[in-house]
Structure formats: C-alpha cells, structure tokens
Design an enzyme around this catalytic site. Structure first.
Site, short mmCIF file in Angstrom:
data_model
loop_
_atom_site.label_atom_id
_atom_site.label_comp_id
_atom_site.label_asym_id
_atom_site.label_seq_id
_atom_site.Cartn_x
_atom_site.Cartn_y
_atom_site.Cartn_z
CB CYS A 78 -0.88 -0.02 1.25
SG CYS A 78 -1.83 1.49 1.54
CB CYS A 189 -2.68 3.52 -5.72
SG CYS A 189 -3.87 2.60 -4.72
#
Length: 269
Positions: A78, A189
C-alpha cells in the site's frame, strides 16, 4: 513436503485488495512460498485516515498475525501506508519490512516526452517524500499529480466481480485527457495495476505504465533466499480481513482463483 524444508512465510498488508497486484507478481516468481494477505477493510480507505491511525492499525494487524504464524517478511503493499509505517514496523520486527514506492525514477528514465503522470491516492500525492522523489530523479520532467479515491473503489469492485464503470473512470481521469504528450504513467497505488487495461482505454496517449510490483517481488526473493527462515508445516495460503462485508460469501468462493484457501476475520480495534 519435508517438515524441515524451509518455506518462507510472507505477509502482504493493505487497506484493501490492491496489494493483490504485488502478491501475484511474488507468487509468479516464487510459487512455492507461503503467502498470507491481510486487508484492513474496517479502516478502508487509508487515504482518508490520519497517520497515527494508519500506524496503529498496521502494527496491530501485523503483530496479531505474527503471533499465530511466525513471519519471515512483511510487505506493505500500500503506497499510502508505506509513507508512514515503515520506521515503526522496522522498530517492532526483526524481519525484512518491504514498502511500496511510486516508480518515479524508472518513469523518468523511460519517458520520451519528459511528461509524466503520477496517479495515486489523495494522501500519497501530498506526501513530502513525493516531492523528494521528483527532486531527486525527475527534475528534468513535468510531473502531473492526480489524487483519487474513486479509482481505488473501482478496482475494489472489479476484484469482487463487478464490471468496471468506464464512464466514471474516464471522468476521473479527464484532467489528463487532453495532454497529448503525456507518455508515461506512474501507477502510484497498488490498486491501479488491477485496472491498467481500463485506464489505458481512457488515456490512449500513454505508452508506458510504471508498476513496481515485479521489482518488489525480486526484492522479496533477494532478502529471503537462503536466509535463516521459519520452518512451516502449513501448506496453504490464507487471507485475513478486519470486518465482515456484504459480498463476503461470493468473495470467499473466488479465493482459490488467487491461490488462497480461506478468509478469516481478525479484530484489531
């Protein structure tokens, strides 16, 4: 399998299922290792959370899982979490902690037009370390930044079996639609590689998509190959989440497609 065989156990952690993009590259490179995946859906999305909350939730989940399944490495799959949790995690664990960094350096090396787009969460695009990466590696480039939560949600829905809403996706990417010389896109991302094909439909001028997942998989291999590893007897990969969710039963049925045997809810609040 010989009980003495050293089979690394690696935990992937994300607020959602975006980390699947990193996990699938690791599994492709290292198919016989044991993988655990935890998504903190009770805290999703991390881009909307304070740094202290992200640190607390990440530490709590990783420590809980490590108590039950001794880990050889933790991958923070992440980008948003990687900007804040790596130092406290490394202080709490004596195993490799691997983060996810937007691939700005390779993007600056491959772009022909020197016009790059950084597509990330709202939290990531505002971080000071993004400024540092651009100053260090891409001073000779124009770097556009687009922070979005909508694309994260679209990727989550795709993983859960829904079709991608191309109209919403195109609308979200509209600020870049007219940039004809934007030839390189940094997928900042871990959710975004899961919808790369759809993003490409909306931004046909982009020729190069920079996804760090394969490089992270190689880093995992480098750090753990031939090291002093935990000896595991378990033969299956397992997934964890932090709250029940509406489509849980359908999600469980699809787990085997990603190489997981079970889904368990853990409480970290």
């Amino acid at each position: 399998m010989n009980k003495k065989e050293k089979r690394p156990t690696v935990l992937f952690f994300d607020s959602g299922v975006g980390g699947f993009s990193v996990y699938r590259e690791a599994k492709k490179l290292l198919p016989n290792w044991r993988y655990l995946y935890c998504f903190d859906n009770a805290g999703f999305p991390y881009s909307e959370r304070e740094e202290e909350s992200i640190i607390h939730r990440t530490l709590a989940a990783c420590q809980l899982i490590n108590q039950r399944y001794p880990l050889d490495a933790i991958v923070i799959a992440c980008n948003t979490a990687s900007t804040v949790v790596l130092p406290p995690l490394r202080a709490a664990f004596d195993i490799p902690i691997i983060g996810t960094v937007p691939a700005i350096k390779p993007a600056s090396e491959i772009t022909k037009t020197k016009h790059i787009g950084l597509l990330a969460t709202k939290g990531t695009v505002k971080r000071h370390y993004i400024d540092e990466l651009i100053d260090k590696f891409a001073q000779d480039c124009i770097v556009e930044r687009l922070g979005t939560t909508k694309l994260v949600e679209i990727a989550e829905q795709k993983i859960r079996g829904h079709s991608v809403d191309l109209i919403s996706l195109k609308d979200e990417l509209s600020p870049w639609a007219g940039m004809a010389d934007l030839d390189t896109l940094v997928l900042g991302c871990t959710h975004f590689p899961l919808i790369k094909d759809e993003i490409q439909l909306c931004l046909p001028q982009v020729k190069y998509f920079m996804d760090p997942s394969a490089a992270i998989a190689k880093r995992i291999k480098y750090l753990l190959d031939d090291k002093n590893l935990q000896v595991q007897n378990e033969k299956y990969n397992q997934m964890f989440c932090t709250a029940h969710f509406p489509e849980e039963s359908q999600f469980k049925k699809a787990l085997h497609l990603w190489g997981f045997e079970s889904l368990e809810v853990i409480k970290i609040d």
